[in-house]
Structure formats: structure tokens, C-alpha cells
Design a protein around this motif. Sequence first.
Motif, PDB file in Angstrom:
ATOM      1  N   LEU A   1       7.980  17.123  15.644  1.00 61.01           N
ATOM      2  CA  LEU A   1       8.637  16.483  16.788  1.00 61.01           C
ATOM      3  C   LEU A   1       9.229  17.531  17.727  1.00 61.01           C
ATOM      4  N   PHE A   2       9.844  18.543  17.115  1.00 63.02           N
ATOM      5  CA  PHE A   2      10.438  19.634  17.893  1.00 63.02           C
ATOM      6  C   PHE A   2       9.368  20.357  18.716  1.00 63.02           C
ATOM      7  N   LEU A   3       8.222  20.627  18.035  1.00 62.79           N
ATOM      8  CA  LEU A   3       7.126  21.306  18.740  1.00 62.79           C
ATOM      9  C   LEU A   3       6.593  20.477  19.908  1.00 62.79           C
ATOM     10  N   ILE A   4       6.479  19.163  19.647  1.00 66.51           N
ATOM     11  CA  ILE A   4       5.983  18.270  20.713  1.00 66.51           C
ATOM     12  C   ILE A   4       6.940  18.296  21.906  1.00 66.51           C
ATOM     13  N   ILE A   5       8.252  18.197  21.602  1.00 58.99           N
ATOM     14  CA  ILE A   5       9.265  18.210  22.680  1.00 58.99           C
ATOM     15  C   ILE A   5       9.200  19.536  23.440  1.00 58.99           C
ATOM     16  N   ALA A   6       9.058  20.638  22.662  1.00 64.71           N
ATOM     17  CA  ALA A   6       8.989  21.965  23.289  1.00 64.71           C
ATOM     18  C   ALA A   6       7.784  22.072  24.209  1.00 64.71           C
ATOM     19  N   ILE A   7       6.641  21.565  23.748  1.00 65.82           N
ATOM     20  CA  ILE A   7       5.413  21.595  24.569  1.00 65.82           C
ATOM     21  C   ILE A   7       5.600  20.787  25.856  1.00 65.82           C
ATOM     22  N   ILE A   8       6.229  19.608  25.699  1.00 60.46           N
ATOM     23  CA  ILE A   8       6.466  18.749  26.882  1.00 60.46           C
ATOM     24  C   ILE A   8       7.370  19.467  27.885  1.00 60.46           C
TER      25      ILE A   8
END
Length: 336
Positions: A14-21
Motif C-alpha cells: 500500500l505504501f509503495l502504491i501511494i508513493a508511486i501515485i
Amino acid sequence: MKKKKINKKRVLILFLIIAIIIVSIIKLNKKSSKNEDTEIDEQAQTTEQVSNDNKANDNQNKEDENFVLEQKLQTGKKLSEDGLPVLMYHFFYDKSKDSGKDGNWIEISNFEEQMKYLAENDFYFPTWEQVENYIDGKQELPEKSIVITVDDGDPSFFELAVPIIQKYKIPTTSFVITYWYGNRANDKQDYVSYQSHSYDMHKAGSNGKGVMLSWDYDKIKDDILLSRDVLGGANIFCYPFGQYNDLDIKVLKENGYRLAFTTKGGKVKKGSSKYELPRVRISGNTGIEEFKKKVEWFLAKGPYHFAKRNDLFAKWYGPNGKRNGPNTKNYITFCT
């Protein structure tokens, strides 16, 4: 233990997804900002290019005008010491549809005959810069030089006179009352330039005289600058009703106006007061033969000689161009 590991993995994903966004959003914003900056730069470059093109065109036009002037001076006589006639018109009408309301209205076929005569007889129409240089003694003008001015900016000028002016290619200055007719001046016309007849000073005050005589410095300044803004630039002025005083001259001088015209009769000469310039009134009953006499006589003689050939002129003006009458109210009515 398995559940904790799974939760940790989910949190990490989830953290990675948020970071990518977030990174994507930042990149998009940067790209958008860069595009906007590029558009602004392109617009600025376009504006600068247009400005440079306009300056280049102005310079080229000035060179062309001065070349024509030099050619005229080399091949013909110079304007006599008696000076330059600046003709003054007001309103126009078509006799097949209407009639003139007073002496300021000229029938359009008469006006056409007059413009045709000027065009076919090799008259020269100096620019305002050339007129100013002539007054300052910096430049000569050809013998048959003449200036055409039309006061107010009335619709009849645009509807009837402008097509004639363009037909015969006669450079003409329209002195516009911009509160009344300023919107028409936005419609640029070939051979027509616009200068100021005030924004809203073409009206009588409580004393029966034009308000420009009683307004204070700041009020006059605001009016003439607003008039300039409406016209998109102006540096020549025509006094409402031809009336002025020392304060009016001071305001004009200090705010970029280079010449100012009255309704006094006479010609513009070398050394003339640049803020008290005279003109030659062309009234409604001036037929072509009388017009020829007026123009030719005025090119040859001074205002007093001319007055002898024009009863109205002689009645109003003496040898020094001083007005003898009529009273102020009638004068305001006539000199609209």
C-alpha cells in the motif's frame, strides 16, 4: 505470525502504491507547469515579435513618408511663409435622404467634389510629426500642403465621409469626443487617424462656457488621459468649442500632447504657438468653386485677406484672428 507477515506485506504494498501515485502526480504537475511556462514564453515571444513588427512597420512608414516629402521638396516649390491651412469639418448629410441642421453640416456630394479636387491637383498631406517639425522650423513643406480634420467623430463621418476619404486616399484626422463616439474609433480605417477632442468635456458648465475652462488640473488630466486610452494613443488635441486657457495648455503640455487646435481662423505658421493653432472652417454651404477659392486664396494670402472673401469668417475674426462674436452660447451651439 503468518497474519502479521501478511499485514506487513499489505502495508508495504500500500505504501509503495501511494508513493508511486505521489511521484506520478509530482511529475504530472512539473510537466504541466513546464508546458504552461512554455506557452507563456511562446506568448511573450509572439507579443514581442508583433511589437517589433509594428515598430518596424512604423519606421518603414516614416521613412516612406519622409521620402515622399523630400521628393516633393526637390521637384517643386516650398510652402509660402503665409503658412499651412488646416481644414475643419464637422458633420455630413445626403440630400436625397436628409438636410443639414446648420452650417456645420456639409452635403456629401459637395465633400466628395472637394476631396476629388485635392486628390487631382497634387496636394500634399503632411503627417502630424511633419507639421510639428514645420512649426519648429526643422522642416519645410511643399507648396500645396494641406491638412484635413473632422471634429467630434459623429456617425455621419463614418457612414458618409470615410468612404469618400478612402476613395480619394486623403489622409484625414478625426478629433473624437470619446465619451460619445469612442467605440467607433476602435474600427480602424485606412487613411483615417484618431486624435482627442476630450473624453467628456464637450459640454457647457453652469457659467455657459465649456467645462474645460472651469475644471481643475487633475480633472482635466484625468479626462485627456482617459480619452487617449480609449483611442489607443493620442498626442494631438482639439479644444471643445475652441475654448481654452493657460491651465488647459499646461495640462496638455505636461501630459504628452504635442499640438492643440482651436476654432480660430488662420493658418499654421513657423513659430506658431503649438497649443493655440488656428484652422480654416469649411461650412455647409461651401460649393466646389468657393472651396477652390478658399484653398487657393488661403495658400496665397493670410487670414485677413481670406476674411474679405468670406462674410461669416470676416464677421467673427479680425486681422489677428481674434473672435469678435457671436456671444458664447451661440458660439458653443455653432462650434460643436
